[in-house]
Design an enzyme around this catalytic site. Sequence first.
Site, mmCIF file in Angstrom:
data_model
loop_
_atom_site.group_PDB
_atom_site.id
_atom_site.type_symbol
_atom_site.label_atom_id
_atom_site.label_comp_id
_atom_site.label_asym_id
_atom_site.label_seq_id
_atom_site.Cartn_x
_atom_site.Cartn_y
_atom_site.Cartn_z
ATOM 1 N N THR A 137 0.825 -1.207 0.000
ATOM 2 C CA THR A 137 0.000 0.000 0.000
ATOM 3 C C THR A 137 0.864 1.264 0.000
ATOM 4 O O THR A 137 2.026 1.223 0.432
ATOM 5 C CB THR A 137 -0.890 -0.022 1.265
ATOM 6 O OG1 THR A 137 -1.421 1.273 1.491
ATOM 7 C CG2 THR A 137 -0.102 -0.387 2.516
ATOM 8 N N ASP A 138 0.273 2.366 -0.442
ATOM 9 C CA ASP A 138 0.998 3.648 -0.371
ATOM 10 C C ASP A 138 1.131 4.143 1.075
ATOM 11 O O ASP A 138 1.918 5.044 1.354
ATOM 12 C CB ASP A 138 0.301 4.710 -1.240
ATOM 13 C CG ASP A 138 -1.149 4.984 -0.850
ATOM 14 O OD1 ASP A 138 -1.675 4.318 0.062
ATOM 15 O OD2 ASP A 138 -1.769 5.875 -1.468
ATOM 16 N N GLU A 139 0.365 3.529 1.998
ATOM 17 C CA GLU A 139 0.368 4.036 3.380
ATOM 18 C C GLU A 139 1.718 3.838 4.071
ATOM 19 O O GLU A 139 2.009 4.475 5.069
ATOM 20 C CB GLU A 139 -0.770 3.396 4.187
ATOM 21 C CG GLU A 139 -2.101 3.652 3.519
ATOM 22 C CD GLU A 139 -3.309 3.326 4.383
ATOM 23 O OE1 GLU A 139 -3.212 3.366 5.607
ATOM 24 O OE2 GLU A 139 -4.364 3.033 3.788
ATOM 25 N N TYR A 185 -1.417 -0.603 11.055
ATOM 26 C CA TYR A 185 -1.616 -1.255 9.754
ATOM 27 C C TYR A 185 -0.440 -0.967 8.828
ATOM 28 O O TYR A 185 0.203 -1.889 8.302
ATOM 29 C CB TYR A 185 -2.924 -0.767 9.103
ATOM 30 C CG TYR A 185 -3.031 -1.096 7.625
ATOM 31 C CD1 TYR A 185 -3.051 -2.410 7.176
ATOM 32 C CD2 TYR A 185 -3.092 -0.075 6.663
ATOM 33 C CE1 TYR A 185 -3.125 -2.711 5.809
ATOM 34 C CE2 TYR A 185 -3.166 -0.360 5.298
ATOM 35 C CZ TYR A 185 -3.183 -1.686 4.886
ATOM 36 O OH TYR A 185 -3.249 -1.976 3.549
ATOM 37 N N LYS A 189 2.485 -3.468 7.235
ATOM 38 C CA LYS A 189 2.709 -3.641 5.794
ATOM 39 C C LYS A 189 4.151 -3.257 5.438
ATOM 40 O O LYS A 189 4.798 -3.929 4.632
ATOM 41 C CB LYS A 189 1.726 -2.789 4.980
ATOM 42 C CG LYS A 189 0.288 -3.234 5.016
ATOM 43 C CD LYS A 189 0.042 -4.602 4.418
ATOM 44 C CE LYS A 189 0.198 -4.652 2.918
ATOM 45 N NZ LYS A 189 -0.215 -5.978 2.367
HETATM 46 N N1 LIG Z 1 -8.060 -1.849 -0.242
HETATM 47 C C1 LIG Z 1 -7.160 -0.948 -0.656
HETATM 48 O O1 LIG Z 1 -7.502 0.183 -0.957
HETATM 49 C C2 LIG Z 1 -5.699 -1.341 -0.772
HETATM 50 C C3 LIG Z 1 -4.812 -0.452 -1.363
HETATM 51 C C4 LIG Z 1 -3.483 -0.832 -1.525
HETATM 52 C C5 LIG Z 1 -3.060 -2.063 -1.100
HETATM 53 N N2 LIG Z 1 -3.927 -2.908 -0.508
HETATM 54 C C6 LIG Z 1 -3.428 -4.249 -0.088
HETATM 55 O O2 LIG Z 1 -4.051 -5.191 -0.933
HETATM 56 C C7 LIG Z 1 -4.292 -6.395 -0.210
HETATM 57 C C8 LIG Z 1 -5.756 -6.770 -0.277
HETATM 58 O O3 LIG Z 1 -6.534 -5.718 0.280
HETATM 59 P P1 LIG Z 1 -8.120 -5.822 0.366
HETATM 60 O O4 LIG Z 1 -8.640 -4.456 0.536
HETATM 61 O O5 LIG Z 1 -8.603 -6.668 -0.732
HETATM 62 O O6 LIG Z 1 -8.268 -6.601 1.736
HETATM 63 P P2 LIG Z 1 -9.522 -7.395 2.348
HETATM 64 O O7 LIG Z 1 -9.492 -7.110 3.809
HETATM 65 O O8 LIG Z 1 -10.762 -7.118 1.580
HETATM 66 O O9 LIG Z 1 -9.164 -8.927 2.080
HETATM 67 C C9 LIG Z 1 -8.154 -9.592 2.764
HETATM 68 C C10 LIG Z 1 -8.302 -11.080 2.500
HETATM 69 O O10 LIG Z 1 -7.225 -11.758 3.184
HETATM 70 C C11 LIG Z 1 -7.755 -12.876 3.884
HETATM 71 N N3 LIG Z 1 -6.908 -13.133 5.065
HETATM 72 C C12 LIG Z 1 -6.748 -12.337 6.155
HETATM 73 N N4 LIG Z 1 -5.926 -12.915 7.040
HETATM 74 C C13 LIG Z 1 -5.530 -14.108 6.492
HETATM 75 C C14 LIG Z 1 -4.670 -15.149 6.914
HETATM 76 N N5 LIG Z 1 -4.036 -15.095 8.098
HETATM 77 N N6 LIG Z 1 -4.478 -16.207 6.100
HETATM 78 C C15 LIG Z 1 -5.108 -16.271 4.887
HETATM 79 N N7 LIG Z 1 -5.954 -15.329 4.449
HETATM 80 C C16 LIG Z 1 -6.156 -14.240 5.235
HETATM 81 C C17 LIG Z 1 -9.163 -12.458 4.267
HETATM 82 O O11 LIG Z 1 -9.984 -13.589 4.539
HETATM 83 C C18 LIG Z 1 -9.601 -11.676 3.039
HETATM 84 O O12 LIG Z 1 -10.161 -12.533 2.077
HETATM 85 C C19 LIG Z 1 -3.785 -6.172 1.216
HETATM 86 O O13 LIG Z 1 -2.495 -6.708 1.300
HETATM 87 C C20 LIG Z 1 -3.757 -4.652 1.332
HETATM 88 O O14 LIG Z 1 -2.755 -4.249 2.235
HETATM 89 C C21 LIG Z 1 -5.245 -2.581 -0.324
#
Ligand SMILES: NC(=O)c1ccc[n+]([C@@H]2O[C@H](COP(=O)([O-])OP(=O)(O)OC[C@H]3O[C@@H](n4cnc5c(N)ncnc54)[C@H](O)[C@@H]3O)[C@@H](O)[C@H]2O)c1
Length: 379
Positions: A137-139, A185, A189
């Site tokens: 993430t950009d965070e 968070y 990351k």
């Molecule tokens: N949502 C955003 O805007 C955003 C932006 C940049 C990066 N990201 C990154 O992208 C990735 C996905 O984000 P998202 O928003 O889809 O998240 P989300 O919370 O919607 O989904 C996370 C998924 O991971 C699974 N999970 C959690 N803990 C687990 C574990 N211990 N073992 C196996 N599975 C597990 C959950 O069941 C879920 O399906 C993350 O790594 C996040 O940091 C998200």
Amino acid sequence: MEFKRNIIITGGAGFIGSHVVRLFVNKYPEYRIINLDKLTYAGNLANLKDVEDKENYAFVKADICDYETVKELMEKYNIDGIIHLAAESHVDRSIKDPFTFARTNVIGTLTLLQAAKEYWESLPEGYEGKRFYHISTDEVYGALELTNPEGIESPFTTKASSEHHHAYGTEFFTEETKYNPHSPYSASKASSDHFVRAFHDTYGMPTIVTNCSNNYGPYQFPEKLIPLFINNIRHRKPLPVYGKGENVRDWLYVEDHARAIDLIFHKGKIADTYNIGGFNEWKNIDIIKVVIKTVDRLLGRKEGEDMDLITYVTDRKGHDMRYAIDSRKLQRELGWEPSLQFEEGIEKTVRWYLDNQAWMDNVTSGDYQMYYDEMYKNR
Ligand SMILES: NC(=O)c1ccc[n+]([C@@H]2O[C@H](COP(=O)([O-])OP(=O)(O)OC[C@H]3O[C@@H](n4cnc5c(N)ncnc54)[C@H](O)[C@@H]3O)[C@@H](O)[C@H]2O)c1
């Protein structure tokens, strides 16, 4: 059936992961896609109903912290690629419960790295043709200042840039920006990103890291701003806005992120980092107003009549002021360009949530856990 590649996508039942799984399963019938997900509150198999019967798709319910299971899976399916999205992802939850974030995001990532290392190093060809792609993430970069609170003309644009096209400062996060995470968070990351790079530098593992801005679109768990507010406006419930709503985020349509992941997985340079974003900055309060107007219009209400649902609440602790991603490297080197302009993306998103109220009710009620038990108990 012999597959050309065998890829684990972690977190494939979550918001972004489900879009990545869908894209890969449909676009690459010659690849076997294994969705490894623990199905926490954020994971929902209903997000993947349209691909669950495809021959090149398999779901495995497992925890990324479970080393033995991950290693066994790698051996069983002869895994040559990992696209790692599983994470705890909600900043507010990390403030309440940082340990869970350290466990999943740091130990979980390290577990995957170590299992991949042990497995790939045991093969005659070693790391040849392998890839460990970590989604971040950009965070991790911390916060930028709001030097231009009224907005200035942005020096950069992409197709995703909104018609309103503002920047709220002159600085942007580049791939060289020093890590400076503020929330539990983003700290977790950042730590996982460092482990991924350390596995390249120490063992020669072929890794890639990307850092993306805020995503929006279908299948996002409704604790996050856009789906939460769409649902609340529909039911005329208050819309809690942190502080004065001045914080700025850079928004990208989730399918454009998934397309970037596909491109980088195949064409990205080993050991490199790419920032992903659409030069599309919005103040929270302005995005909320756009969402209100869009929901009102699509529900046949008077546009803007639900503005009085906005309720200012005490600001989040350590709330980062501005995120703005410079994604020019990805555009320049790999030719990535977002496909959807923000105004189109937000309309599509609001329409999707309004048309999929059953999905919304399902994920918020916990019924999807029963769906899972029923679907998978006998397999
Ligand atoms: N949502 C955003 O805007 C955003 C932006 C940049 C990066 N990201 C990154 O992208 C990735 C996905 O984000 P998202 O928003 O889809 O998240 P989300 O919370 O919607 O989904 C996370 C998924 O991971 C699974 N999970 C959690 N803990 C687990 C574990 N211990 N073992 C196996 N599975 C597990 C959950 O069941 C879920 O399906 C993350 O790594 C996040 O940091 C998200």
